[in-house]
Design a protein around this motif. Sequence first.
Motif, short mmCIF file in Angstrom:
data_model
loop_
_atom_site.label_atom_id
_atom_site.label_comp_id
_atom_site.label_asym_id
_atom_site.label_seq_id
_atom_site.Cartn_x
_atom_site.Cartn_y
_atom_site.Cartn_z
N MET A 1 37.57 25.07 35.47
CA MET A 1 36.79 26.28 35.60
C MET A 1 37.54 27.31 36.45
SD MET A 1 34.17 27.95 34.90
CE MET A 1 32.47 27.57 34.73
N LYS A 2 38.14 26.83 37.55
CA LYS A 2 38.88 27.74 38.42
C LYS A 2 40.04 28.38 37.67
CE LYS A 2 41.20 27.79 42.87
NZ LYS A 2 41.61 26.98 44.02
N ARG A 3 40.73 27.58 36.84
CA ARG A 3 41.86 28.09 36.07
C ARG A 3 41.39 29.15 35.07
NH1 ARG A 3 44.64 26.51 31.22
NH2 ARG A 3 42.89 25.14 30.85
N LEU A 4 40.22 28.92 34.45
CA LEU A 4 39.67 29.87 33.49
C LEU A 4 39.37 31.21 34.15
CD1 LEU A 4 38.42 30.51 30.66
CD2 LEU A 4 36.27 29.66 31.60
N ILE A 47 34.41 37.77 32.85
CA ILE A 47 34.60 36.64 33.75
C ILE A 47 35.02 35.39 33.01
CG2 ILE A 47 33.38 35.07 35.32
CD1 ILE A 47 31.77 37.57 36.22
N PHE A 48 34.40 35.12 31.86
CA PHE A 48 34.70 33.89 31.14
C PHE A 48 35.67 34.06 29.98
CE2 PHE A 48 30.61 33.03 33.18
CZ PHE A 48 30.98 31.93 33.93
N ASN A 49 36.25 35.26 29.84
CA ASN A 49 37.26 35.55 28.82
C ASN A 49 36.77 35.21 27.42
OD1 ASN A 49 39.68 36.53 27.90
ND2 ASN A 49 40.79 34.62 28.22
N THR A 50 35.59 35.69 27.08
CA THR A 50 35.04 35.51 25.74
C THR A 50 35.05 36.84 25.02
OG1 THR A 50 32.79 35.92 26.50
CG2 THR A 50 33.54 33.64 26.48
N GLY A 51 34.69 36.83 23.76
CA GLY A 51 34.65 38.05 22.98
C GLY A 51 35.68 38.02 21.88
N CYS A 52 35.58 38.96 21.00
CA CYS A 52 36.46 39.00 19.83
C CYS A 52 37.59 40.00 20.03
CB CYS A 52 35.65 39.35 18.59
SG CYS A 52 34.56 38.02 18.10
N GLY A 53 38.31 39.87 21.09
CA GLY A 53 39.45 40.74 21.32
C GLY A 53 40.65 39.90 21.71
#
Length: 68
Positions: A1-4, A47-53
């Motif tokens: 989680m920390k790395r993410l 924060i969690f690096n999600t999304g379609c980009g």
Amino acid sequence: MKRLLLTNWHAMRWIRLVIGLFLIQQAVQYQQLIFGFMAAFFLFQAIFNTGCGLNGCEVSTFKKNKNE
């Protein structure tokens, strides 16, 4: 989680973070709940690096080691 949370901060993540922070400010200033929801959406993506980009929706491929 920390790395993410601490790695792979590319330009789109920074843009989402700035948009999210701006929308929080707007939600408080104008007392509009919709801005708060939009801010939460953008901050979650940042924060969690999600999304379609930038290949965010791409299915990850796992490489097998030759030793296995």
